[in-house]
Design a protein around this motif. Structure first.
Motif, PDB file in Angstrom:
ATOM      1  N   SER A  31      66.830 -12.932  42.913  1.00  9.04           N
ATOM      2  CA  SER A  31      67.592 -12.423  41.793  1.00  9.04           C
ATOM      3  C   SER A  31      66.735 -12.400  40.522  1.00  9.04           C
ATOM      4  O   SER A  31      66.831 -11.475  39.704  1.00  9.04           O
ATOM      5  CB  SER A  31      68.856 -13.278  41.648  1.00  9.04           C
ATOM      6  OG  SER A  31      69.282 -13.318  40.346  1.00  9.04           O
ATOM      7  N   LEU A  32      65.855 -13.393  40.384  1.00 12.06           N
ATOM      8  CA  LEU A  32      64.941 -13.379  39.234  1.00 12.06           C
ATOM      9  C   LEU A  32      64.046 -12.135  39.281  1.00 12.06           C
ATOM     10  O   LEU A  32      63.833 -11.465  38.257  1.00 12.06           O
ATOM     11  CB  LEU A  32      64.101 -14.662  39.254  1.00 12.06           C
ATOM     12  CG  LEU A  32      63.051 -14.825  38.154  1.00 12.06           C
ATOM     13  CD1 LEU A  32      62.955 -16.289  37.719  1.00 12.06           C
ATOM     14  CD2 LEU A  32      61.672 -14.342  38.562  1.00 12.06           C
ATOM     15  N   ILE A  33      63.578 -11.812  40.466  1.00 13.30           N
ATOM     16  CA  ILE A  33      62.723 -10.630  40.598  1.00 13.30           C
ATOM     17  C   ILE A  33      63.504  -9.356  40.268  1.00 13.30           C
ATOM     18  O   ILE A  33      63.047  -8.513  39.488  1.00 13.30           O
ATOM     19  CB  ILE A  33      62.138 -10.552  42.038  1.00 13.30           C
ATOM     20  CG1 ILE A  33      61.165 -11.706  42.258  1.00 13.30           C
ATOM     21  CG2 ILE A  33      61.443  -9.209  42.263  1.00 13.30           C
ATOM     22  CD1 ILE A  33      60.630 -11.818  43.673  1.00 13.30           C
ATOM     23  N   ALA A  34      64.693  -9.276  40.846  1.00 12.04           N
ATOM     24  CA  ALA A  34      65.498  -8.061  40.647  1.00 12.04           C
ATOM     25  C   ALA A  34      65.838  -7.879  39.166  1.00 12.04           C
ATOM     26  O   ALA A  34      65.726  -6.788  38.607  1.00 12.04           O
ATOM     27  CB  ALA A  34      66.770  -8.143  41.484  1.00 12.04           C
ATOM     28  N   ARG A  35      66.244  -8.973  38.528  1.00 13.35           N
ATOM     29  CA  ARG A  35      66.634  -8.875  37.113  1.00 13.35           C
ATOM     30  C   ARG A  35      65.441  -8.538  36.227  1.00 13.35           C
ATOM     31  O   ARG A  35      65.570  -7.797  35.251  1.00 13.35           O
ATOM     32  CB  ARG A  35      67.323 -10.161  36.661  1.00 13.35           C
ATOM     33  CG  ARG A  35      68.674 -10.370  37.350  1.00 13.35           C
ATOM     34  CD  ARG A  35      69.307 -11.682  36.934  1.00 13.35           C
ATOM     35  NE  ARG A  35      69.714 -11.661  35.542  1.00 13.35           N
ATOM     36  CZ  ARG A  35      70.983 -11.638  35.135  1.00 13.35           C
ATOM     37  NH1 ARG A  35      71.962 -11.620  36.012  1.00 13.35           N
ATOM     38  NH2 ARG A  35      71.258 -11.626  33.855  1.00 13.35           N
ATOM     39  N   THR A  36      64.283  -9.079  36.578  1.00 15.65           N
ATOM     40  CA  THR A  36      63.088  -8.765  35.799  1.00 15.65           C
ATOM     41  C   THR A  36      62.802  -7.265  35.850  1.00 15.65           C
ATOM     42  O   THR A  36      62.492  -6.637  34.838  1.00 15.65           O
ATOM     43  CB  THR A  36      61.876  -9.532  36.355  1.00 15.65           C
ATOM     44  OG1 THR A  36      62.186 -10.915  36.333  1.00 15.65           O
ATOM     45  CG2 THR A  36      60.631  -9.267  35.540  1.00 15.65           C
ATOM     46  N   LYS A  37      62.943  -6.702  37.058  1.00 13.57           N
ATOM     47  CA  LYS A  37      62.668  -5.268  37.202  1.00 13.57           C
ATOM     48  C   LYS A  37      63.658  -4.432  36.418  1.00 13.57           C
ATOM     49  O   LYS A  37      63.346  -3.323  35.995  1.00 13.57           O
ATOM     50  CB  LYS A  37      62.685  -4.884  38.674  1.00 13.57           C
ATOM     51  CG  LYS A  37      61.488  -5.460  39.408  1.00 13.57           C
ATOM     52  CD  LYS A  37      61.382  -4.912  40.796  1.00 13.57           C
ATOM     53  CE  LYS A  37      60.065  -5.356  41.415  1.00 13.57           C
ATOM     54  NZ  LYS A  37      60.000  -5.017  42.834  1.00 13.57           N
ATOM     55  N   LEU A  38      64.871  -4.973  36.232  1.00  9.67           N
ATOM     56  CA  LEU A  38      65.896  -4.247  35.477  1.00  9.67           C
ATOM     57  C   LEU A  38      65.871  -4.620  33.993  1.00  9.67           C
ATOM     58  O   LEU A  38      66.747  -4.213  33.229  1.00  9.67           O
ATOM     59  CB  LEU A  38      67.281  -4.564  36.045  1.00  9.67           C
ATOM     60  CG  LEU A  38      67.528  -4.098  37.488  1.00  9.67           C
ATOM     61  CD1 LEU A  38      68.795  -4.742  38.049  1.00  9.67           C
ATOM     62  CD2 LEU A  38      67.624  -2.580  37.535  1.00  9.67           C
ATOM     63  N   SER A  39      64.882  -5.450  33.616  1.00 12.90           N
ATOM     64  CA  SER A  39      64.795  -5.963  32.237  1.00 12.90           C
ATOM     65  C   SER A  39      66.067  -6.672  31.790  1.00 12.90           C
ATOM     66  O   SER A  39      66.492  -6.544  30.640  1.00 12.90           O
ATOM     67  CB  SER A  39      64.478  -4.836  31.254  1.00 12.90           C
ATOM     68  OG  SER A  39      63.300  -4.192  31.618  1.00 12.90           O
ATOM     69  N   VAL A  40      66.676  -7.406  32.695  1.00 13.32           N
ATOM     70  CA  VAL A  40      67.846  -8.225  32.340  1.00 13.32           C
ATOM     71  C   VAL A  40      67.354  -9.675  32.243  1.00 13.32           C
ATOM     72  O   VAL A  40      66.645 -10.140  33.136  1.00 13.32           O
ATOM     73  CB  VAL A  40      68.933  -8.150  33.439  1.00 13.32           C
ATOM     74  CG1 VAL A  40      70.160  -8.941  33.036  1.00 13.32           C
ATOM     75  CG2 VAL A  40      69.280  -6.710  33.750  1.00 13.32           C
ATOM     76  N   PRO A  41      67.719 -10.384  31.166  1.00 17.65           N
ATOM     77  CA  PRO A  41      67.212 -11.759  31.028  1.00 17.65           C
ATOM     78  C   PRO A  41      67.647 -12.654  32.196  1.00 17.65           C
ATOM     79  O   PRO A  41      68.751 -12.511  32.711  1.00 17.65           O
ATOM     80  CB  PRO A  41      67.855 -12.258  29.731  1.00 17.65           C
ATOM     81  CG  PRO A  41      68.323 -11.046  29.016  1.00 17.65           C
ATOM     82  CD  PRO A  41      68.556  -9.976  30.042  1.00 17.65           C
ATOM     83  N   VAL A  42      66.771 -13.541  32.576  1.00 12.52           N
ATOM     84  CA  VAL A  42      67.074 -14.464  33.673  1.00 12.52           C
ATOM     85  C   VAL A  42      66.292 -15.745  33.424  1.00 12.52           C
ATOM     86  O   VAL A  42      65.208 -15.722  32.845  1.00 12.52           O
ATOM     87  CB  VAL A  42      66.712 -13.821  35.037  1.00 12.52           C
ATOM     88  CG1 VAL A  42      65.251 -13.400  35.080  1.00 12.52           C
ATOM     89  CG2 VAL A  42      67.009 -14.752  36.198  1.00 12.52           C
TER      90      VAL A  42
END
Ligand code: ADP
Ligand code: MG
Length: 393
Positions: A31-42
């Motif tokens: 989920s950290l990877i996915a959110r990073t790619k979407l530029s969503v803070p994690v």
């Protein structure tokens, strides 16, 4: 069974054939990877637990995942003792050089040139020479001589360049409780800064159960900076899978009675699962493995633990440290109050402080909270009791 084909891997940091029961821990990182790619803070993640629960193999797996997604990674193990601080700084600096060096051909891009100059400054300021990136240092970046500021400049300029590539900088730190205070505080400050600036930078740490408290002591905001996950013994299904999976890959199986008998002995503790699984492989001559095989495997597994795993800790201790450990053993696997140990040994806390400190630096015990100590592996107290009984007989 054929010894060379033994599919169980008791050891330290040796990947099991089946990484059982860690789905949610892997999913957190996915989920950290996915959110990073979407530029969503994690939030970055810290995993803590006793020795032998599988933190190192999990960290290695997360690192592979990150690499698979083209993230830039640095991984090192924080080491106790005199050489530790320098080794950590060098690991960081050489990681920065390696990561930024991949972009050397694009030096005409301002962002890339800035990263290369800043990393050059950083490696000079931590005393690494000879790792040339082909640009001059930037005297205004990573040149203050103050670790936190210089680290911050480096992380910022690297992650700004990586963000442009939809990538991220991830620093994986094993045995993170061993980081020296200056570097630990600097890393926390930089992680805090990166979160505020939404930079794709994450510290992923693993360590003993006292790691979360150590981080919060260093910076009180660390409590909210990370997602904390506890790595412990496996649940029953995962424990079964960790035994049946590797055997199955080799075309072998367990009778259900044999499986239950073996699992009971391991307390679902990953290292013991590997050790007893390996013993089963050694004693069995045909499959499905039987209850008789399981009884023999339990005896062999215990003997192996009592001649390797536990003595490796016991024998590193001096006689007075052993007395300290014996006083702890009265509490079994539970934590011991320092005051109780004093009373049992009839010595002041001050007199016992050197033994306590030395056992902690040897990684045999740790302090789960102020005024308490505990063993870093399960079963140590029982082993000490067995030793005592052997001596008394
Ligand atoms: N999820 C798991 N399932 C089965 N075996 C595991 C698992 N995690 C770790 N192990 C095994 O446990 C042992 C200890 O792993 P390690 O990563 O060194 O633990 P730690 O770093 O917590 O001390 C190794 O033999 C490893 O193969
Ligand atoms: Mg480890």
């Amino acid at each position: 069974m054929e010894p060379d084909l033994n599919p169980y891997h008791p050891g330290s940091g040796i990947a099991p054939r089946v990484l059982a029961g860690r789905e949610s821990d892997l999913a957190a990182f996915d989920s950290l990877i996915a959110r990073t790619k979407l530029s969503v803070p994690v939030r970055p993640i810290v995993y803590s637990g006793l020795r032998g629960v599988g933190k190192t193999v999990l960290l290695n797996r997360l690192r592979s995942l990150a690499e698979h997604h083209q993230f830039a990674v640095i991984q090192f193990e924080a080491r106790p003792g005199a050489g530790g601080p320098e080794a950590s700084r060098r690991a960081l600096a050489s990681g920065f050089v390696r990561i930024s060096g991949r972009y050397r051909m694009q030096v005409s891009t301002a962002r890339i040139k800035q990263m290369l100059s800043t990393v050059t400054s950083f490696s000079l300021s931590v005393g690494i020479e000879g790792l040339s990136l082909g640009v001059d240092r930037d005297p205004s970046r990573a040149s203050s001589g103050l670790l936190d500021l210089d680290l911050q400049d480096s992380v910022e300029d690297i992650s700004l360049a990586l963000r442009h590539e939809r990538s991220a900088l991830v620093i994986f730190i094993d045995e993170m409780q061993e980081l020296d205070e200056e570097l630990l505080e600097s890393l926390l400050t930089v992680q805090h800064y990166a979160m505020q600036r939404e930079l794709p930078f994450y510290i992923i740490g693993t360590g003993l159960p006292n790691l979360p408290a150590k981080l919060t002591e260093a910076r009180s905001y660390a409590e909210r900076l990370f997602e904390y996950r506890i790595i412990g013994e496996l649940d029953d299904d995962a424990a079964r899978e960790s035994l049946t999976g590797p055997a199955g890959q080799m075309g072998q199986s367990y009778s259900s009675e044999a499986l239950e008998a073996l699992i009971k002995e391991t307390g679902n503790y990953p290292y013991f699962l590997q050790e007893f699984g390996s013993a089963m492989w050694t004693v069995a001559t045909a499959s499905p493995f039987s209850v008789q095989n399981a009884q023999a495997a339990v005896a062999l597994g215990r003997a192996r633990l009592d001649s390797g795993f536990f003595p490796a800790r016991w024998e590193r201790a001096t006689p007075s440290e052993r007395a300290y450990m014996s006083a702890m053993a009265t509490d079994g696997d539970r934590e011991s109050r320092s005051a109780d140990i004093s009373q049992r040994l009839d010595k002041s806390a001050q007199a016992l402080a050197p033994m306590r400190a030395s056992l902690i630096s040897k990684g045999i015990i740790y302090s789960p909270q102020r005024g308490y100590v505990a063993f870093t592996v399960p079963g140590m107290a029982d082993f000490i009791d067995r030793q005592r009984r052997l001596l008394e007989d």
